[in-house]
Design a protein around this motif. Structure first.
Motif, mmCIF file in Angstrom:
data_model
loop_
_atom_site.group_PDB
_atom_site.id
_atom_site.type_symbol
_atom_site.label_atom_id
_atom_site.label_comp_id
_atom_site.label_asym_id
_atom_site.label_seq_id
_atom_site.Cartn_x
_atom_site.Cartn_y
_atom_site.Cartn_z
ATOM 1 N N PRO A 94 0.872 -1.174 0.011
ATOM 2 C CA PRO A 94 0.018 -0.059 0.000
ATOM 3 C C PRO A 94 0.814 1.322 0.043
ATOM 4 O O PRO A 94 2.105 1.190 0.352
ATOM 5 N N PRO A 100 -9.102 -3.484 -3.227
ATOM 6 C CA PRO A 100 -9.012 -3.043 -1.828
ATOM 7 C C PRO A 100 -10.028 -3.598 -0.880
ATOM 8 O O PRO A 100 -11.023 -4.099 -1.485
ATOM 9 N N PRO A 140 -5.528 0.896 4.724
ATOM 10 C CA PRO A 140 -5.437 0.448 3.463
ATOM 11 C C PRO A 140 -5.051 -1.085 3.352
ATOM 12 O O PRO A 140 -3.941 -1.297 3.941
ATOM 13 N N TYR A 155 -5.268 -4.958 0.889
ATOM 14 C CA TYR A 155 -5.770 -5.739 -0.405
ATOM 15 C C TYR A 155 -5.680 -7.036 0.034
ATOM 16 O O TYR A 155 -4.829 -7.555 0.440
#
Length: 248
Positions: free
Chosen positions: A91, A134, A140, A142
């Motif tokens: 990220p 996401p 953040p 993933y």
């Protein structure tokens, strides 16, 4: 494509496992997904540091990235150093975060040893086509889809339930899914982690061929979490354990 579990303990290292880390290998290329607390030691039971082809970080919580500090030291000071910079897909802000973790100046931080690159929706990493989406987490985060030679592995990273995970995992040969929360607890926090039933439901909706349960904290039982996933997923379910190997 081969998946080797380096660490599968959720949220913190456990008494028998490092925190999250997984080694994906094909065509003699080694892609490490996450490198959480304690995982660098486990990794060296399988490959040497200079053999790392690339690293992919699902997010920047310590149980998924903190052993980059040790990797930086090995890449900089071990015999044979310096080695070629290791690509680290992560990220945004990862380079700065890791420099602060080791109390380094932000310039150059770890970037003479590690080549930080932000995740894209699709990228080619060695022989792998890697797709990301996401997820739902306080930072953040993933999920990561790794494709090679017609086979597919999807790793959830950490996430609450969401439709994007189902779409990313569609038709995968193996879904490596966290199951950090207990089933049937009305006090489970939202938008943080999956329960076993959540993991099974996502696997079923995505029509994946196999579900592997991982990221179980040491205060819960892995076998119980895996068994509870059977409430919602009718296909084969296995448990991630340290140094387990899955052929995909």
């Amino acid at each position: 494509m081969k998946l080797t579990v380096l660490g599968c303990s959720g949220s913190v290292p456990g008494p028998d496992s490092a925190a999250s880390s997984y080694l994906v290998t094909a065509e003699d290329f080694h892609l490490v997904l996450d490198l959480g607390s304690g995982a660098l030691g486990s990794l060296q039971r399988h490959i040497a540091v200079p053999q790392i082809g690339a690293i992919g970080l699902s997010h920047l919580h310590p149980d998924h990235c903190m052993d980059l500090c040790g990797l930086y030291v090995a890449a900089k000071y071990a015999p044979g150093s310096p080695i070629p910079r290791i690509p680290v897909f992560a990220p945004p802000g990862a380079a700065e975060r890791m420099a602060l973790a080791y109390d380094l100046p932000l310039d150059p931080g770890m970037e003479e040893e590690l080549d930080f690159q932000p995740w894209q929706e699709v990228q080619q990493i060695g022989p792998f086509t890697v797709r990301t989406a996401p997820m739902v987490h306080p930072v953040p985060a993933y999920a990561i889809r790794v494709e090679h030679n017609g086979k597919t592995l999807v790793y959830t990273g950490d996430t609450g339930p969401n439709e994007a995970l189902i779409e990313l995992a569609r038709g995968a040969d193996l879904l490596l899914s966290e199951a950090a929360l207990p089933d049937d607890n009305p006090n489970n926090p939202v938008d943080l982690h999956l329960s076993p039933s959540d993991a099974g439901e996502h696997a079923k909706k995505a029509c994946v061929k196999k579900l592997v349960i991982t990221h179980v904290p040491p205060w819960f039982d892995r076998a119980t979490q895996a068994e509870n996933a059977r409430r919602t997923y009718p296909g084969p379910i296995e448990i991630a354990t340290p140094h387990a190997v899955f052929d995909i």
